[in-house]
Design a protein around this motif. Structure first.
Motif, PDB file in Angstrom:
ATOM      1  N   ALA A 334       0.886  -1.176  -0.096  1.00  0.00           N
ATOM      2  CA  ALA A 334      -0.162  -0.089   0.182  1.00  0.00           C
ATOM      3  C   ALA A 334       0.930   1.327  -0.048  1.00  0.00           C
ATOM      4  N   ASN A 335       2.060   1.208   0.928  1.00  0.00           N
ATOM      5  CA  ASN A 335       2.873   2.372   0.828  1.00  0.00           C
ATOM      6  C   ASN A 335       3.746   2.594  -0.092  1.00  0.00           C
ATOM      7  N   ASN A 336       3.898   1.694  -1.197  1.00  0.00           N
ATOM      8  CA  ASN A 336       4.937   1.712  -1.964  1.00  0.00           C
ATOM      9  C   ASN A 336       4.505   2.547  -3.237  1.00  0.00           C
ATOM     10  N   THR A 337       4.059   3.600  -2.931  1.00  0.00           N
ATOM     11  CA  THR A 337       3.905   4.859  -4.023  1.00  0.00           C
ATOM     12  C   THR A 337       4.392   6.103  -3.752  1.00  0.00           C
ATOM     13  N   SER A 338       4.326   6.833  -4.677  1.00  0.00           N
ATOM     14  CA  SER A 338       4.853   8.482  -4.615  1.00  0.00           C
ATOM     15  C   SER A 338       3.797   9.063  -3.822  1.00  0.00           C
ATOM     16  N   TYR A 339       2.445   8.705  -3.906  1.00  0.00           N
ATOM     17  CA  TYR A 339       1.397   9.424  -3.570  1.00  0.00           C
ATOM     18  C   TYR A 339       1.039   8.918  -2.152  1.00  0.00           C
TER      19      TYR A 339
END
Ligand code: TXE
Length: 414
Positions: A334-339
């Motif tokens: 879930a946290n593997n995003t630049s957003y």
């Protein structure tokens, strides 16, 4: 402010019609968003006489101290096109409630509904110059961002344009900047989730405004135990919703077309890219019909974590699904995003909900539901979804600056 809110409520049909013909928003949704504008103005009207200051007594240092909260002056807002009527309220209402004036620029894709509001501001009795409504493209937005007499700017739109606004602010007068830049929000479905509820919120909820919503849960992460049933039911729901794509002007239409040709082509290019990369299209995947900018509700299965459709905001009716085994893995994915705008969590275990919520890097986390935007809670992003919050008391704080006054109480020496 209250009179204006009443007028907007009375003119809701006309405003919704103008919004709908500009960007294809279904009438029912346009009306609901006008209703959100009304609620926000009423909420912020309540703050006009409730901004306290602070005092600190002389405590041996010889000074009596006061902190007064003052308006900033001329503030500006640049809006996206997907929820203009809500943006008007979240940007202008808190600013004017505490004594600022405001310049609001709508998106070139949805200018009509805002222009109509001009006469309602006048009729409500706002003094000339307090609320100013502009139309225009990004060039007009850029002029606002670099203006030397504007003290504060709030931007809602793409990360690329938001970056330009911040640069222009820094190069001009260092005006305050608030950025709301969209996302690639995860929806986490755990084995113990209520299946029907999770399916409803990730289909009817996700597809609201045809997926053109900044906090849409466009990355679905589902635990392997519930995955087969969830995916089958979600596919069935998407197919059913495909039948509801229709003329946005009809009261009965739930889903409309995309905003315009550019947005349509953008979404189609993501779909074509996904197909070229060999990503499985579970349902949808193309244009619906040959008139209008309708795109089929689409589910893409298990793309690589580096695939564009997994990392970039598509802003259309397209979700990607991946599966996970453990809670730890789900949080990492879930946290593997630049957003970091939103996240939703579906589980019947309240302790899991609290644990996962604390770990998710998002400005808003909603449990067992799609996000709801309400007047009293702040909304905004972490990481490259931007910073600063609109809504709630946080939304008021944006438009106030503390002034410290220190009064020397010592007696002058004889
Ligand atoms: O956005 P832009 P667009 C995302 C979404 C969408 C993409 C492009 O992925 O597909 O952005 O949409 C003004 N200085 N979001 O082209 O260009 C512009 O006039 C100052 C997510 O419509 O960012 C408009 O008023 N202003 C999003 C506003 O910025 C500038 C909502 C948005 O336009 C400017 C919208 C500049 N240099 C798009 N350039 C969300 N967060 O919900 C443009 N503008």
């Amino acid at each position: 402010m209250l009179k204006y809110a009443d007028l907007v409520e009375q003119h809701s049909d006309k405003i919704s019609h103008l919004e709908s013909i500009s960007m294809g928003q279904p009438i029912w949704l346009a009306k609901a968003i006008v209703g959100m504008q009304v609620a926000s103005w009423r909420y912020y009207a309540g703050f006009t006489d409730k901004i306290p200051g602070e005092t600190y007594p002389e405590n041996g240092d010889g000074f009596f101290k006061m902190v007064n909260y003052e308006p900033l002056g001329v503030c500006a807002g640049i809006s996206a096109w997907n929820g203009t009527q809500f943006s008007v309220a979240r940007k202008i209402a808190p600013a004017v409630a505490v004594g600022n004036t405001y310049i609001f620029k709508s998106s070139e894709k949805s200018p009509l509904g805002v222009l109509y509001l001009g006469k309602l501001f006048k009729e409500a009795g706002f003094p000339p110059g307090v609320v100013n409504l502009l139309s225009g493209s990004g060039r007009v937005g850029a002029l606002l961002a670099s203006h030397m007499d504007i003290a504060h700017i709030t931007f809602t739109g793409s990360a690329a344009a938001g970056r330009q606004v911040q640069i222009a602010a820094a190069k001009s007068n260092l005006k305050h900047v608030v950025l709301e830049l969209g996302g690639k929000s995860p929806a986490l479905i755990f084995n113990d989730a209520n299946l029907d509820n999770a399916v409803a919120h990730n289909s009817r909820g996700f597809l609201l405004n045809s997926g053109q919503i900044c906090m849409a849960g466009s990355r679905i992460l589902v635990q392997s135990g519930i995955a087969p049933k969830f995916i089958e039911a979600l596919k069935a729901a998407f197919i059913k919703l495909n039948d509801l794509l229709a003329d946005p002007a009809l009261d009965s239409t739930y889903l409309g077309p995309l905003a315009d040709k550019a947005q349509f082509e953008r979404v189609m290019s993501y779909l074509e890219g996904a197909k070229k990369d060999g990503i499985e299209v579970l349902t949808g995947g193309g244009r619906k019909g040959d008139r209008g900018r309708f795109v089929e509700p689409t589910i893409l299965m298990d793309p690589d974590v580096t695939a564009k459709v997994y990392t970039e905001e598509i802003f259309g009716p397209v979700v990607v699904i991946k599966t996970f085994e453990t809670e730890k893995e789900a949080i990492e994915m879930a946290n593997n995003t630049s957003y970091g705008l939103g996240a939703t969590v579906y589980t019947n275990d309240i302790t899991r909900a609290l644990r996962v919520t604390a770990e998710l890097e998002a400005g808003t986390v909603t449990v067992n539901s799609f996000h709801r935007l309400v007047p009293e809670t702040p909304f905004g992003g972490k990481k490259q979804s931007g910073y600063g919050r609109e809504g709630g008391f946080e939304g008021i704080k944006l438009f106030l600056e503390a002034k410290t006054v220190q009064i020397n109480m010592t007696m002058p020496e004889d």
